[in-house]
Write a protein that holds these residues in place. Structure first.
Motif, PDB file in Angstrom:
ATOM      1  N   PHE A 150       0.875  -1.165   0.000  1.00  0.00           N
ATOM      2  CA  PHE A 150       0.000   0.000   0.000  1.00  0.00           C
ATOM      3  C   PHE A 150       0.914   1.217   0.000  1.00  0.00           C
ATOM      4  O   PHE A 150       2.137   1.077   0.062  1.00  0.00           O
ATOM      5  CB  PHE A 150      -0.992   0.029   1.171  1.00  0.00           C
ATOM      6  CG  PHE A 150      -0.519  -0.650   2.429  1.00  0.00           C
ATOM      7  CD1 PHE A 150       0.271   0.019   3.331  1.00  0.00           C
ATOM      8  CD2 PHE A 150      -0.885  -1.957   2.719  1.00  0.00           C
ATOM      9  CE1 PHE A 150       0.713  -0.597   4.498  1.00  0.00           C
ATOM     10  CE2 PHE A 150      -0.463  -2.588   3.872  1.00  0.00           C
ATOM     11  CZ  PHE A 150       0.344  -1.904   4.765  1.00  0.00           C
ATOM     12  N   ASN A 151       0.352   2.409  -0.088  1.00  0.00           N
ATOM     13  CA  ASN A 151       1.190   3.597  -0.235  1.00  0.00           C
ATOM     14  C   ASN A 151       0.572   4.770   0.512  1.00  0.00           C
ATOM     15  O   ASN A 151       0.006   5.693  -0.081  1.00  0.00           O
ATOM     16  CB  ASN A 151       1.363   3.935  -1.721  1.00  0.00           C
ATOM     17  CG  ASN A 151       2.654   4.700  -1.986  1.00  0.00           C
ATOM     18  OD1 ASN A 151       3.307   5.167  -1.068  1.00  0.00           O
ATOM     19  ND2 ASN A 151       3.002   4.841  -3.246  1.00  0.00           N
ATOM     20  N   VAL A 152       0.659   4.726   1.844  1.00  0.00           N
ATOM     21  CA  VAL A 152       0.078   5.764   2.689  1.00  0.00           C
ATOM     22  C   VAL A 152       1.032   6.077   3.842  1.00  0.00           C
ATOM     23  O   VAL A 152       1.886   5.265   4.199  1.00  0.00           O
ATOM     24  CB  VAL A 152      -1.291   5.325   3.265  1.00  0.00           C
ATOM     25  CG1 VAL A 152      -2.320   5.170   2.162  1.00  0.00           C
ATOM     26  CG2 VAL A 152      -1.166   4.027   4.043  1.00  0.00           C
ATOM     27  N   GLY A 153       0.869   7.244   4.410  1.00  0.00           N
ATOM     28  CA  GLY A 153       1.645   7.589   5.596  1.00  0.00           C
ATOM     29  C   GLY A 153       1.269   6.693   6.754  1.00  0.00           C
ATOM     30  O   GLY A 153       0.114   6.254   6.876  1.00  0.00           O
ATOM     31  N   GLU A 197      -6.301  -3.492   9.531  1.00  0.00           N
ATOM     32  CA  GLU A 197      -6.413  -4.292   8.309  1.00  0.00           C
ATOM     33  C   GLU A 197      -5.126  -4.227   7.491  1.00  0.00           C
ATOM     34  O   GLU A 197      -4.730  -5.227   6.874  1.00  0.00           O
ATOM     35  CB  GLU A 197      -7.603  -3.809   7.474  1.00  0.00           C
ATOM     36  CG  GLU A 197      -8.965  -4.115   8.069  1.00  0.00           C
ATOM     37  CD  GLU A 197      -9.311  -3.291   9.305  1.00  0.00           C
ATOM     38  OE1 GLU A 197     -10.131  -3.765  10.127  1.00  0.00           O
ATOM     39  OE2 GLU A 197      -8.758  -2.179   9.470  1.00  0.00           O
ATOM     40  N   ASN A 198      -4.461  -3.062   7.467  1.00  0.00           N
ATOM     41  CA  ASN A 198      -3.171  -2.949   6.777  1.00  0.00           C
ATOM     42  C   ASN A 198      -2.135  -3.859   7.408  1.00  0.00           C
ATOM     43  O   ASN A 198      -1.344  -4.510   6.706  1.00  0.00           O
ATOM     44  CB  ASN A 198      -2.667  -1.500   6.809  1.00  0.00           C
ATOM     45  CG  ASN A 198      -3.538  -0.545   6.029  1.00  0.00           C
ATOM     46  OD1 ASN A 198      -4.089   0.404   6.589  1.00  0.00           O
ATOM     47  ND2 ASN A 198      -3.681  -0.782   4.734  1.00  0.00           N
ATOM     48  N   TRP A 199      -2.122  -3.912   8.734  1.00  0.00           N
ATOM     49  CA  TRP A 199      -1.191  -4.804   9.446  1.00  0.00           C
ATOM     50  C   TRP A 199      -1.380  -6.251   9.009  1.00  0.00           C
ATOM     51  O   TRP A 199      -0.413  -6.966   8.747  1.00  0.00           O
ATOM     52  CB  TRP A 199      -1.444  -4.705  10.942  1.00  0.00           C
ATOM     53  CG  TRP A 199      -0.652  -3.669  11.657  1.00  0.00           C
ATOM     54  CD1 TRP A 199       0.276  -2.821  11.124  1.00  0.00           C
ATOM     55  CD2 TRP A 199      -0.729  -3.380  13.045  1.00  0.00           C
ATOM     56  NE1 TRP A 199       0.781  -2.009  12.099  1.00  0.00           N
ATOM     57  CE2 TRP A 199       0.176  -2.328  13.281  1.00  0.00           C
ATOM     58  CE3 TRP A 199      -1.471  -3.887  14.096  1.00  0.00           C
ATOM     59  CZ2 TRP A 199       0.361  -1.786  14.554  1.00  0.00           C
ATOM     60  CZ3 TRP A 199      -1.284  -3.351  15.356  1.00  0.00           C
ATOM     61  CH2 TRP A 199      -0.377  -2.310  15.578  1.00  0.00           C
ATOM     62  N   LEU A 200      -2.626  -6.673   8.969  1.00  0.00           N
ATOM     63  CA  LEU A 200      -2.903  -8.073   8.643  1.00  0.00           C
ATOM     64  C   LEU A 200      -2.510  -8.390   7.206  1.00  0.00           C
ATOM     65  O   LEU A 200      -1.953  -9.459   6.926  1.00  0.00           O
ATOM     66  CB  LEU A 200      -4.381  -8.380   8.895  1.00  0.00           C
ATOM     67  CG  LEU A 200      -4.811  -8.301  10.367  1.00  0.00           C
ATOM     68  CD1 LEU A 200      -6.330  -8.395  10.487  1.00  0.00           C
ATOM     69  CD2 LEU A 200      -4.145  -9.381  11.196  1.00  0.00           C
ATOM     70  N   ILE A 201      -2.774  -7.481   6.292  1.00  0.00           N
ATOM     71  CA  ILE A 201      -2.356  -7.671   4.894  1.00  0.00           C
ATOM     72  C   ILE A 201      -0.837  -7.781   4.812  1.00  0.00           C
ATOM     73  O   ILE A 201      -0.292  -8.674   4.147  1.00  0.00           O
ATOM     74  CB  ILE A 201      -2.863  -6.507   4.024  1.00  0.00           C
ATOM     75  CG1 ILE A 201      -4.378  -6.562   3.886  1.00  0.00           C
ATOM     76  CG2 ILE A 201      -2.202  -6.530   2.642  1.00  0.00           C
ATOM     77  CD1 ILE A 201      -4.989  -5.318   3.263  1.00  0.00           C
ATOM     78  N   LEU A 202      -0.145  -6.877   5.493  1.00  0.00           N
ATOM     79  CA  LEU A 202       1.318  -6.863   5.460  1.00  0.00           C
ATOM     80  C   LEU A 202       1.899  -8.126   6.082  1.00  0.00           C
ATOM     81  O   LEU A 202       2.842  -8.729   5.540  1.00  0.00           O
ATOM     82  CB  LEU A 202       1.834  -5.622   6.193  1.00  0.00           C
ATOM     83  CG  LEU A 202       3.352  -5.424   6.234  1.00  0.00           C
ATOM     84  CD1 LEU A 202       3.929  -5.306   4.826  1.00  0.00           C
ATOM     85  CD2 LEU A 202       3.703  -4.187   7.069  1.00  0.00           C
ATOM     86  N   ALA A 203       1.353  -8.554   7.206  1.00  0.00           N
ATOM     87  CA  ALA A 203       1.862  -9.751   7.885  1.00  0.00           C
ATOM     88  C   ALA A 203       1.671 -10.991   7.028  1.00  0.00           C
ATOM     89  O   ALA A 203       2.583 -11.830   6.911  1.00  0.00           O
ATOM     90  CB  ALA A 203       1.159  -9.925   9.229  1.00  0.00           C
ATOM     91  N   SER A 221      -3.101 -15.832  10.310  1.00  0.00           N
ATOM     92  CA  SER A 221      -3.358 -16.272   8.936  1.00  0.00           C
ATOM     93  C   SER A 221      -4.839 -16.276   8.585  1.00  0.00           C
ATOM     94  O   SER A 221      -5.204 -16.057   7.427  1.00  0.00           O
ATOM     95  CB  SER A 221      -2.751 -17.653   8.703  1.00  0.00           C
ATOM     96  OG  SER A 221      -3.269 -18.597   9.618  1.00  0.00           O
ATOM     97  N   ASP A 222      -5.716 -16.519   9.565  1.00  0.00           N
ATOM     98  CA  ASP A 222      -7.149 -16.574   9.294  1.00  0.00           C
ATOM     99  C   ASP A 222      -7.910 -15.379   9.877  1.00  0.00           C
ATOM    100  O   ASP A 222      -9.153 -15.371   9.864  1.00  0.00           O
ATOM    101  CB  ASP A 222      -7.743 -17.869   9.859  1.00  0.00           C
ATOM    102  CG  ASP A 222      -7.217 -19.099   9.146  1.00  0.00           C
ATOM    103  OD1 ASP A 222      -6.985 -19.024   7.928  1.00  0.00           O
ATOM    104  OD2 ASP A 222      -7.021 -20.137   9.814  1.00  0.00           O
ATOM    105  N   LEU A 223      -7.194 -14.382  10.373  1.00  0.00           N
ATOM    106  CA  LEU A 223      -7.851 -13.235  10.998  1.00  0.00           C
ATOM    107  C   LEU A 223      -8.097 -12.117   9.989  1.00  0.00           C
ATOM    108  O   LEU A 223      -7.283 -11.870   9.100  1.00  0.00           O
ATOM    109  CB  LEU A 223      -7.005 -12.696  12.150  1.00  0.00           C
ATOM    110  CG  LEU A 223      -6.760 -13.635  13.339  1.00  0.00           C
ATOM    111  CD1 LEU A 223      -5.929 -12.939  14.403  1.00  0.00           C
ATOM    112  CD2 LEU A 223      -8.081 -14.115  13.926  1.00  0.00           C
ATOM    113  N   THR A 224      -9.231 -11.434  10.141  1.00  0.00           N
ATOM    114  CA  THR A 224      -9.540 -10.256   9.325  1.00  0.00           C
ATOM    115  C   THR A 224      -9.590  -8.988  10.164  1.00  0.00           C
ATOM    116  O   THR A 224      -9.679  -7.884   9.632  1.00  0.00           O
ATOM    117  CB  THR A 224     -10.887 -10.433   8.604  1.00  0.00           C
ATOM    118  OG1 THR A 224     -11.918 -10.666   9.572  1.00  0.00           O
ATOM    119  CG2 THR A 224     -10.820 -11.603   7.637  1.00  0.00           C
ATOM    120  N   THR A 225      -9.543  -9.139  11.474  1.00  0.00           N
ATOM    121  CA  THR A 225      -9.506  -7.997  12.384  1.00  0.00           C
ATOM    122  C   THR A 225      -8.922  -8.468  13.705  1.00  0.00           C
ATOM    123  O   THR A 225      -8.652  -9.660  13.890  1.00  0.00           O
ATOM    124  CB  THR A 225     -10.910  -7.401  12.589  1.00  0.00           C
ATOM    125  OG1 THR A 225     -10.811  -6.160  13.312  1.00  0.00           O
ATOM    126  CG2 THR A 225     -11.799  -8.361  13.363  1.00  0.00           C
TER     127      THR A 225
END
Length: 361
Positions: A89-92, A99-105, A243-247
């Motif tokens: 993603f591309n944000v400050g 949700e960004n954390w989970l995507i990155l992890a 791996s299976d978490l969305t929040t």
């Protein structure tokens, strides 16, 4: 004069998207394979001109550079590793969400599970880099190096620190010594553990320090020199799995000041908080009204962690807190205690078990 020309040339390269040719020092297949995951932040930002060093945010028309432009602008990174880049993603970092954390992890774990990837570098804004680093330190499932890196000055700023930081981060991730060190932050020639690192100055390039643990080591001439190793559980040693978490469970932080009451704590409970980290004064001390609200929240099933607003030190269990059923934050500052409590609550609501988690991590 030479330094000024170099800084300006780098700024022009980033502004106009020019591509510099890399000159690998050794055969491609002899070098480790490092994936750079870009998330945005100051290291990927450009201001109106070279004098825009702190006023380059959204109100100043900040634009974020893409990962390929960043790699092309620092061709030296290809001397240390075979590089692939990916824009996650591309944000400050002040705008990131759970949700960004989970995507990155999840993406980091996917890459590290591949035999074709030897390490991961993550470019990140400095505002919350210590939180993201600690989150990844708890959920990454590999002993391969993971290095977070950012910058305190925008890419187009005079004497931008991003290029050297990025080159050091890649060199660190590509080194055999970095294996099994947990997630690290590499900034300003210093190597910090995710557990120990804190942002200690709002704008200075030397902002990242580790007041409780000291640095893991230092970068000199693009080589890591380690002086310590993390003893707390990290990465593949942990019990957490996203791996299976969305929040993640909602956890709020209450900051204590002289005369504080329990209004914000009551509001957090009403908003559905499953946990509250209270940043108390001194050794987690609180006014009577604050304590009353914390005790009421605990009776309603909200997990309470008591820490301190002080930047260094350890908060060990006290009689008053243990009688109330509170968990002591130990050496976690408020923001990292929040990270750990969110993950702990995915495993258990038992106070003694969560205290064990805060003792071990």
């Amino acid at each position: 004069m030479k330094l000024l020309i170099t800084s300006l040339a780098y700024a022009m390269l980033l502004m106009f998207g020019a591509t510099a040719a890399a000159a690998p020092a050794q055969a491609e297949n002899a070098k480790p394979n490092i994936a750079i995951l870009a998330t945005g932040g100051t290291i990927a930002s450009r201001g109106a001109d070279s004098m825009a060093l702190t006023d380059y945010g959204s109100n100043a028309g900040m634009k974020h550079l893409g990962i390929q432009t960043m790699i092309d602008a620092v061709p030296e990174v290809k001397k240390f590793a075979n590089i692939t880049g990916e824009q996650v993603f591309n944000v400050g970092s002040s705008k990131l969400a759970i949700e960004n954390w989970l995507i990155l992890a999840k993406r980091t774990n996917e890459l590290l599970a591949s035999k074709d990837i030897d390490g991961v570098v993550i470019t990140h804004g400095t505002d919350t880099i210590e939180e993201t680093a600690y989150f990844l330190n708890l959920v990454v499932k590999s002993d391969k190096p993971v290095v977070l890196v950012g910058a305190m000055r925008p890419a187009t700023g005079l004497s931008a620190d991003g290029p050297l930081n990025l080159a050091n981060a890649v060199a660190l991730a590509a080194s055999s010594e970095a294996k099994n060190k947990g997630v690290m932050v590499c900034m300003n020639d210093q190597i910090s553990s995710a557990f120990g690192v804190m942002k200690m100055n709002t704008t200075n390039a030397a902002t990242f320090q580790s007041p409780n643990t000291g640095y893991l080591g230092y970068m000199q001439n693009f080589k890591p020199f380690f002086v310590s190793a993390p003893l707390k559980k990290h990465t593949y040693q942990t019990e957490f799995d996203v791996s299976d978490l969305t929040t993640l469970p909602r956890v709020e932080v209450n900051f204590t000041t002289l005369g504080s009451d329990g209004v914000l704590i009551d509001a957090a409970v009403a908003a559905g908080a499953k946990g509250i980290v209270n940043a108390g004064v001194g050794h987690a001390n609180v006014p009577a009204a604050t304590l009353k609200s914390l005790q009421e929240a605990q009776k309603k099933g909200v997990l309470i962690v008591v820490g301190s607003r002080v930047d260094s030190g350890i908060v060990t269990p006290t009689t008053m807190h243990s009688k109330s059923g509170f968990v002591s934050a130990m050496m976690h500052n408020a923001q990292k205690a929040r990270v750990l409590l969110m993950l702990a609550l995915t495993k258990t609501n038992n106070v003694m078990e969560i205290q064990r988690i805060f003792d071990e991590y």
